[in-house]
Design a protein around this motif. Structure first.
Motif, PDB file in Angstrom:
ATOM      1  N   GLY A  81      50.483  34.837  48.853  1.00  0.00           N
ATOM      2  CA  GLY A  81      49.041  34.785  48.642  1.00  0.00           C
ATOM      3  C   GLY A  81      48.358  36.131  48.790  1.00  0.00           C
ATOM      4  N   LYS A  82      49.133  37.212  48.744  1.00  0.00           N
ATOM      5  CA  LYS A  82      48.553  38.549  48.966  1.00  0.00           C
ATOM      6  C   LYS A  82      47.522  38.905  47.888  1.00  0.00           C
ATOM      7  CE  LYS A  82      52.571  40.655  49.011  1.00  0.00           C
ATOM      8  NZ  LYS A  82      53.460  39.484  48.831  1.00  0.00           N
ATOM      9  N   SER A  83      47.884  38.711  46.621  1.00  0.00           N
ATOM     10  CA  SER A  83      46.950  39.049  45.544  1.00  0.00           C
ATOM     11  C   SER A  83      45.723  38.149  45.571  1.00  0.00           C
ATOM     12  CB  SER A  83      47.654  38.954  44.181  1.00  0.00           C
ATOM     13  OG  SER A  83      48.637  39.972  44.048  1.00  0.00           O
ATOM     14  N   THR A  84      45.907  36.893  45.952  1.00  0.00           N
ATOM     15  CA  THR A  84      44.760  35.984  46.074  1.00  0.00           C
ATOM     16  C   THR A  84      43.820  36.445  47.170  1.00  0.00           C
ATOM     17  OG1 THR A  84      46.069  34.093  45.300  1.00  0.00           O
ATOM     18  CG2 THR A  84      44.058  33.597  46.534  1.00  0.00           C
ATOM     19  N   LEU A  85      44.380  36.871  48.295  1.00  0.00           N
ATOM     20  CA  LEU A  85      43.548  37.360  49.394  1.00  0.00           C
ATOM     21  C   LEU A  85      42.775  38.610  48.968  1.00  0.00           C
ATOM     22  CD1 LEU A  85      42.573  37.259  52.287  1.00  0.00           C
ATOM     23  CD2 LEU A  85      44.673  38.426  52.995  1.00  0.00           C
ATOM     24  N   ILE A  86      43.426  39.505  48.224  1.00  0.00           N
ATOM     25  CA  ILE A  86      42.745  40.693  47.716  1.00  0.00           C
ATOM     26  C   ILE A  86      41.570  40.281  46.833  1.00  0.00           C
ATOM     27  CG2 ILE A  86      42.976  42.655  46.148  1.00  0.00           C
ATOM     28  CD1 ILE A  86      44.139  43.158  48.898  1.00  0.00           C
ATOM     29  N   ARG A  87      41.775  39.305  45.974  1.00  0.00           N
ATOM     30  CA  ARG A  87      40.697  38.867  45.074  1.00  0.00           C
ATOM     31  C   ARG A  87      39.537  38.254  45.840  1.00  0.00           C
ATOM     32  NH1 ARG A  87      45.377  37.011  41.912  1.00  0.00           N
ATOM     33  NH2 ARG A  87      45.710  38.490  40.214  1.00  0.00           N
ATOM     34  N   VAL A  88      39.839  37.567  46.932  1.00  0.00           N
ATOM     35  CA  VAL A  88      38.766  37.035  47.780  1.00  0.00           C
ATOM     36  C   VAL A  88      37.967  38.182  48.392  1.00  0.00           C
ATOM     37  CG1 VAL A  88      38.255  35.757  49.910  1.00  0.00           C
ATOM     38  CG2 VAL A  88      39.935  34.854  48.290  1.00  0.00           C
ATOM     39  N   ILE A  89      38.663  39.179  48.915  1.00  0.00           N
ATOM     40  CA  ILE A  89      37.996  40.329  49.528  1.00  0.00           C
ATOM     41  C   ILE A  89      37.128  41.067  48.515  1.00  0.00           C
ATOM     42  CG2 ILE A  89      38.418  42.617  50.535  1.00  0.00           C
ATOM     43  CD1 ILE A  89      40.894  41.346  51.909  1.00  0.00           C
ATOM     44  N   LEU A  90      37.626  41.186  47.284  1.00  0.00           N
ATOM     45  CA  LEU A  90      36.887  41.885  46.235  1.00  0.00           C
ATOM     46  C   LEU A  90      35.741  41.053  45.678  1.00  0.00           C
ATOM     47  CD1 LEU A  90      39.869  43.424  44.217  1.00  0.00           C
ATOM     48  CD2 LEU A  90      38.312  44.643  45.736  1.00  0.00           C
ATOM     49  N   GLY A  91      35.725  39.759  45.980  1.00  0.00           N
ATOM     50  CA  GLY A  91      34.699  38.880  45.433  1.00  0.00           C
ATOM     51  C   GLY A  91      35.010  38.390  44.033  1.00  0.00           C
ATOM     52  N   LEU A  92      36.280  38.510  43.618  1.00  0.00           N
ATOM     53  CA  LEU A  92      36.664  38.073  42.279  1.00  0.00           C
ATOM     54  C   LEU A  92      36.893  36.575  42.204  1.00  0.00           C
ATOM     55  CD1 LEU A  92      39.136  40.962  41.347  1.00  0.00           C
ATOM     56  CD2 LEU A  92      36.725  40.720  40.710  1.00  0.00           C
ATOM     57  N   ILE A  93      37.245  35.964  43.333  1.00  0.00           N
ATOM     58  CA  ILE A  93      37.336  34.508  43.392  1.00  0.00           C
ATOM     59  C   ILE A  93      36.610  34.013  44.641  1.00  0.00           C
ATOM     60  CG2 ILE A  93      39.522  34.411  42.131  1.00  0.00           C
ATOM     61  CD1 ILE A  93      40.932  33.860  44.761  1.00  0.00           C
ATOM     62  N   LYS A  94      36.101  32.808  44.541  1.00  0.00           N
ATOM     63  CA  LYS A  94      35.398  32.205  45.661  1.00  0.00           C
ATOM     64  C   LYS A  94      36.360  31.286  46.407  1.00  0.00           C
ATOM     65  CE  LYS A  94      31.248  29.524  46.777  1.00  0.00           C
ATOM     66  NZ  LYS A  94      30.069  28.813  46.216  1.00  0.00           N
TER      67      LYS A  94
END
Length: 238
Positions: free
Chosen positions: A42-55
């Motif tokens: 889930g590393k890339s998913t966590l990055i996207r959460v931090i970046l605000g790319l996914i909610k």
């Protein structure tokens, strides 16, 4: 020490499948943080959460009002037929008006690529250009997703040294997704080990002693790194 991003009890589910489970963490100023974990953690998913790319499905994300993010993705897919130079590629950034592109290229030691076509760059050269693009935003948080993937060994060493220099020059926080445990041990201030949940976090020496971390990466591999680090330390003592 100020906090740029705070995550509280983050859950992410896709199609009723749990991707991230109860993630809480803080990204503090002026440090190098490395996110590690097995494939599918889930590393890339966590990055996207931090970046605000996914909610996230649930939980809270708090971002500082003065947060400025630079992001280098794991891969950038470009049309190989597109005749675009490095300079033109950087000019497409919405931040180009406030930043001197040549100075940014000099900072990442890529000024000689300025007029070259992107499709002629090696993997390491392209990563330098992507890093330059991320720096156009004058970020206080720089996020690098597997920055040395597809780069040869010497190019990896150069990129890691460059990342370390940028941290010192800009006094920014750098969040890196990496599988390179040697880099984690040698150059990271704080490690987060992820396997859909946070298995452990802390200094490299603390994390490398954690039983869940050992079970993920294997005792033999970790011992090899510890031996290398011990020898490396003695070299610097003489």
């Amino acid at each position: 020490m100020s906090e740029f991003v705070v995550l509280k009890n983050i859950y992410v589910n896709f199609s009723d499948r749990s991707i991230l489970h109860d993630i809480s963490l803080s990204l503090n100023s002026n440090c190098i943080i490395t996110l590690i974990g097995p494939n599918g953690a889930g590393k890339s998913t966590l990055i996207r959460v931090i970046l605000g790319l996914i909610k996230p499905t649930s939980g809270t994300v708090i971002r500082s009002s003065y947060l400025s993010i630079g992001y280098v993705p794991q891969k950038l897919h470009l049309n190989s037929l597109l005749p675009i130079t490095v300079e033109r590629f950087l000019q497409l950034s919405r931040h180009k008006k406030t930043t001197n592109i040549l100075k940014i290229l000099e900072r990442v030691k890529a000024e000689s690529f300025r007029y070259l076509s992107l499709k002629k760059l090696s993997g390491g050269e392209m990563q330098r250009v992507l890093l330059a693009r991320a720096l156009l935003n004058n970020p206080n948080l720089l996020v690098l997703d597997e920055p040395v993937q597809g780069v040869d060994v010497m190019g990896q060493l150069d990129l890691y040294n460059l990342i370390h220099c940028i941290r010192n020059e800009l006094n920014c926080t750098i969040l890196i997704v990496s599988h390179d445990l040697n880099f984690v041990m040698a150059r990271t201030d704080h490690v987060i080990c992820l396997n859909k949940h946070i298995c452990c976090s802390g200094s490299p020496k603390t994390v490398f002693k954690n039983l869940e971390f050992i079970s993920i990466f294997g005792l033999e591999r970790i011992q090899e790194i510890a031996i290398y680090q011990h020898h490396h330390d003695h070299i610097h003592q003489y």
